[in-house]
Each structure stands twice: as C-alpha cells, then as structure tokens.
Motif scaffolding. Structure first.
Motif, mmCIF file in Angstrom:
data_model
loop_
_atom_site.group_PDB
_atom_site.id
_atom_site.type_symbol
_atom_site.label_atom_id
_atom_site.label_comp_id
_atom_site.label_asym_id
_atom_site.label_seq_id
_atom_site.Cartn_x
_atom_site.Cartn_y
_atom_site.Cartn_z
ATOM 1 N N GLN A 201 15.555 -0.456 3.459
ATOM 2 C CA GLN A 201 15.129 0.886 3.030
ATOM 3 C C GLN A 201 14.342 0.876 1.720
ATOM 4 O O GLN A 201 13.823 1.896 1.301
ATOM 5 C CB GLN A 201 16.350 1.799 2.861
ATOM 6 C CG GLN A 201 17.045 2.157 4.161
ATOM 7 C CD GLN A 201 18.210 3.098 3.909
ATOM 8 O OE1 GLN A 201 19.180 2.746 3.247
ATOM 9 N NE2 GLN A 201 18.112 4.301 4.437
ATOM 10 N N ILE A 202 14.251 -0.295 1.094
ATOM 11 C CA ILE A 202 13.570 -0.407 -0.198
ATOM 12 C C ILE A 202 12.221 -1.100 -0.033
ATOM 13 O O ILE A 202 12.124 -2.148 0.618
ATOM 14 C CB ILE A 202 14.425 -1.204 -1.202
ATOM 15 C CG1 ILE A 202 15.789 -0.535 -1.388
ATOM 16 C CG2 ILE A 202 13.698 -1.331 -2.542
ATOM 17 C CD1 ILE A 202 16.754 -1.372 -2.215
ATOM 18 N N ALA A 203 11.191 -0.536 -0.653
ATOM 19 C CA ALA A 203 9.878 -1.182 -0.730
ATOM 20 C C ALA A 203 9.638 -1.590 -2.179
ATOM 21 O O ALA A 203 9.771 -0.776 -3.089
ATOM 22 C CB ALA A 203 8.784 -0.227 -0.269
ATOM 23 N N ARG A 204 9.320 -2.877 -2.382
ATOM 24 C CA ARG A 204 8.990 -3.364 -3.727
ATOM 25 C C ARG A 204 7.494 -3.644 -3.760
ATOM 26 O O ARG A 204 7.005 -4.546 -3.087
ATOM 27 C CB ARG A 204 9.786 -4.628 -4.064
ATOM 28 C CG ARG A 204 9.399 -5.259 -5.400
ATOM 29 C CD ARG A 204 10.372 -6.350 -5.827
ATOM 30 N NE ARG A 204 10.408 -7.478 -4.928
ATOM 31 C CZ ARG A 204 9.578 -8.532 -4.989
ATOM 32 N NH1 ARG A 204 8.633 -8.578 -5.909
ATOM 33 N NH2 ARG A 204 9.689 -9.530 -4.129
ATOM 34 N N ILE A 205 6.770 -2.855 -4.534
ATOM 35 C CA ILE A 205 5.311 -2.948 -4.580
ATOM 36 C C ILE A 205 4.885 -3.918 -5.678
ATOM 37 O O ILE A 205 5.302 -3.802 -6.824
ATOM 38 C CB ILE A 205 4.683 -1.564 -4.848
ATOM 39 C CG1 ILE A 205 5.062 -0.592 -3.725
ATOM 40 C CG2 ILE A 205 3.171 -1.682 -4.971
ATOM 41 C CD1 ILE A 205 4.671 0.851 -4.025
ATOM 42 N N GLU A 206 4.044 -4.877 -5.302
ATOM 43 C CA GLU A 206 3.444 -5.790 -6.270
ATOM 44 C C GLU A 206 1.941 -5.541 -6.319
ATOM 45 O O GLU A 206 1.261 -5.604 -5.303
ATOM 46 C CB GLU A 206 3.671 -7.254 -5.879
ATOM 47 C CG GLU A 206 5.087 -7.767 -6.022
ATOM 48 C CD GLU A 206 5.173 -9.244 -5.649
ATOM 49 O OE1 GLU A 206 4.140 -9.942 -5.682
ATOM 50 O OE2 GLU A 206 6.274 -9.692 -5.299
ATOM 51 N N SER A 226 5.387 10.051 -0.727
ATOM 52 C CA SER A 226 5.367 10.805 0.527
ATOM 53 C C SER A 226 5.058 9.901 1.720
ATOM 54 O O SER A 226 5.744 9.942 2.744
ATOM 55 C CB SER A 226 4.335 11.924 0.431
ATOM 56 O OG SER A 226 4.223 12.614 1.655
ATOM 57 N N LYS A 227 4.026 9.074 1.578
ATOM 58 C CA LYS A 227 3.620 8.185 2.672
ATOM 59 C C LYS A 227 4.712 7.170 2.993
ATOM 60 O O LYS A 227 5.054 6.956 4.167
ATOM 61 C CB LYS A 227 2.325 7.461 2.297
ATOM 62 C CG LYS A 227 1.858 6.435 3.324
ATOM 63 C CD LYS A 227 1.446 7.103 4.628
ATOM 64 C CE LYS A 227 0.822 6.091 5.588
ATOM 65 N NZ LYS A 227 0.420 6.737 6.862
ATOM 66 N N PHE A 228 5.273 6.549 1.972
ATOM 67 C CA PHE A 228 6.277 5.509 2.194
ATOM 68 C C PHE A 228 7.546 6.083 2.807
ATOM 69 O O PHE A 228 8.191 5.434 3.634
ATOM 70 C CB PHE A 228 6.592 4.782 0.887
ATOM 71 C CG PHE A 228 5.625 3.670 0.561
ATOM 72 C CD1 PHE A 228 6.074 2.421 0.179
ATOM 73 C CD2 PHE A 228 4.253 3.873 0.640
ATOM 74 C CE1 PHE A 228 5.197 1.394 -0.119
ATOM 75 C CE2 PHE A 228 3.357 2.860 0.344
ATOM 76 C CZ PHE A 228 3.822 1.611 -0.031
ATOM 77 N N LYS A 229 7.889 7.301 2.442
ATOM 78 C CA LYS A 229 9.066 7.924 3.046
ATOM 79 C C LYS A 229 8.810 8.231 4.521
ATOM 80 O O LYS A 229 9.712 8.081 5.366
ATOM 81 C CB LYS A 229 9.461 9.188 2.284
ATOM 82 C CG LYS A 229 10.175 8.882 0.959
ATOM 83 C CD LYS A 229 10.710 10.126 0.295
ATOM 84 C CE LYS A 229 11.489 9.782 -0.968
ATOM 85 N NZ LYS A 229 12.768 9.084 -0.676
ATOM 86 N N LYS A 230 7.602 8.625 4.849
ATOM 87 C CA LYS A 230 7.248 8.849 6.252
ATOM 88 C C LYS A 230 7.316 7.543 7.050
ATOM 89 O O LYS A 230 7.623 7.544 8.240
ATOM 90 C CB LYS A 230 5.854 9.457 6.356
ATOM 91 C CG LYS A 230 5.787 10.922 5.930
ATOM 92 C CD LYS A 230 4.358 11.453 6.012
ATOM 93 C CE LYS A 230 4.301 12.898 5.546
ATOM 94 N NZ LYS A 230 2.893 13.425 5.546
ATOM 95 N N SER A 234 13.382 4.625 1.926
ATOM 96 C CA SER A 234 14.132 5.610 1.145
ATOM 97 C C SER A 234 13.883 5.459 -0.345
ATOM 98 O O SER A 234 13.961 6.432 -1.100
ATOM 99 C CB SER A 234 15.637 5.463 1.426
ATOM 100 O OG SER A 234 15.923 5.693 2.793
ATOM 101 N N TYR A 235 13.611 4.221 -0.777
ATOM 102 C CA TYR A 235 13.408 3.933 -2.192
ATOM 103 C C TYR A 235 12.115 3.150 -2.357
ATOM 104 O O TYR A 235 11.895 2.147 -1.662
ATOM 105 C CB TYR A 235 14.586 3.140 -2.759
ATOM 106 C CG TYR A 235 15.920 3.803 -2.506
ATOM 107 C CD1 TYR A 235 16.364 4.862 -3.302
ATOM 108 C CD2 TYR A 235 16.729 3.382 -1.458
ATOM 109 C CE1 TYR A 235 17.579 5.483 -3.059
ATOM 110 C CE2 TYR A 235 17.944 3.993 -1.195
ATOM 111 C CZ TYR A 235 18.370 5.046 -1.999
ATOM 112 O OH TYR A 235 19.562 5.658 -1.742
#
Length: 259
Positions: A201-206, A226-230, A234-235
C-alpha cells in the motif's frame, strides 16, 4: 569478434554498444535483439525499434516468459539471474541460427560495483560485455555518446520494472502495470529520472534531489496524491536520499526485509 548479436534495450549503454558494433563490423554482421515483456514498458521497445532502424541493423523482438517462472516472481535476491538466464538462453540460440560469432550486452564498468546476479548468467552462456571489458564507466559512455550525437547521451537510466519491488515480495502483472502507470504520471510533470518503489500500500518515490521540491509544490503534490490513491496506494512517500542506482540492494543483508 567479426559478427555479433547485441542484447539491445534502447538504453544509454546498449545504444552506444550497438552504434559501435555497427560502425566497426558493418550492419550486415550485427543483429540487435530486444526482449518484450511486462517488465519492460512498450515505450522502451518502440524506442529500441526506432534506433535499430536508424542504425540500419536487423532487429529481432523476442518474447520472454519470466512472469511464468516461480523463481522470478517469488523475487528472491537472485531474481535477476533467472531472468537473464532465460534471456541469454534465447539469444544464444538466435546467434547460432543467424550465424553470429558472439552475443554481447551493455554492462559497464560501474555495474561491477553493484549487486548484479545477472552477470553470473552472462558467464554461463559466454556472453561478452565489451563496455565493461574496456573499463568504460557510465560517465564515459554518456560523454562518448554525446560526441557521436546519439540521442541517448542524456537519456535517464532505466532498469526493468521488477527492480521496483523489494526482495521477497511477489511480483505480479497487476503491480507491474500499477508501477508503470505511476512513473508515467510523474514524468508528465517534466521529471525524467524517477522510480516508484512498491511496498504493497506504500509507494516510495525516488527522483533526483534537485527535483524533490517540485513534488512538494501544492498543486503537483495534490495531483500525485490523488492519482496514486486511484492506483491503489494508501500512503505516498518521497525518499529524501533521492534517486540512486540499486537502492533496493541496500537491505540485502537485512533479514527483517520480508513481505
């Protein structure tokens, strides 16, 4: 070598290698081969097709089935070995069929400083890595590519989408597509070098360190959230260390890294 099959991804290193092979041996003694799968976005395959056409070399697209291999999708720390093993097995057969003396690929000297289990597969199939053998670093290759007017001289580094998943997290088609969509969205803001590391549920952006402030601009930040939740996250987090090659390898000795 006299004649070669080039494992061609369309990236900085393999484009430089294909150009040198074509210039040195002539286009009749050089064939490029690109692997097509969900781990490699279609835009990269289309770019490889375009460049091979520009170089006037024969270009073969092969299908790889790493997502059917439990040893790959279970994503242990030797995942890359199994992927490269299948790839080099296919390329070796193609080289023999085409009457080519060697299969070559674009590993550079900098790659020897990172954890690269795919190199073991290269050794098993006697695949040559001319850039590594010549001691050329990524910086060297970019500089020389610029001299040769190659459009890839400043192309952002790219690795297959499987590298977005922490070791021991199962790789699925659905999540590969999700990660790709997330990265494409971030690039729409003019951010070229980007990785979205997937932790359920977690995205870590580099991104590069000097690009981090752009992500924090209120309008941009709200659109990303908004986009990532779609997409199902979740985080949404930003890695304050910024983009770096092989960040997923930093926890290889951490036994708590289990999913």
């Amino acid at each position: 070598m006299e004649s070669v099959l080039v494992a061609y991804s369309g990236g900085v290193d393999s484009t430089f290698l294909l150009k040198l092979a074509s210039d040195t041996l002539g286009d009749k003694k050089v064939v490029a081969a690109t692997a097509e799968s969900l781990t490699f976005p279609l835009r990269e395959i289309n770019f490889a097709k375009k460049m091979a056409k520009n170089f006037r070399v024969k270009h073969i697209i092969i299908k790889t089935e790493e997502l059917e291999d439990p040893k790959f999708i279970n994503n242990q720390d030797d995942r890359c070995y199994w992927c490269k093993r299948e790839l080099f097995s296919q390329l070796s057969c193609i080289a023999k069929k085409e009457g080519l003396g060697y299969v070559i690929e674009g590993t550079n000297f900098d790659d020897t400083k990172d954890f690269r289990p795919g190199m073991k597969a290269a050794g098993e199939f006697k695949i040559r890595s001319p850039l590594k053998e010549a001691g050329l670093t990524k910086g060297d290759i970019r500089r020389l590519s610029k001299k040769l007017n190659l459009p890839t001289w400043d192309k952002p580094s790219f690795a297959c989408l499987a590298t977005r998943f922490p070791y021991r997290m199962r790789i699925t088609k659905e999540n590969l597509i999700k990660v790709d969509k997330a990265e494409v969205f971030l690039r729409s803001f003019g951010i070229a070098q980007v990785r979205v590391r997937h932790y359920n549920q977690i995205a870590r952006i580099e991104v590069l360190k000097d690009e981090i402030p752009k992500l924090l601009e209120e309008e941009v930040r709200d659109k990303i959230v908004s986009k990532f939740k779609k997409l199902g996250y979740s985080y949404i987090t930003i890695d304050l260390q910024g983009y770096r090659t092989g960040s997923m390898n930093e926890v290889l000795n951490d036994s708590s890294n289990k999913f």
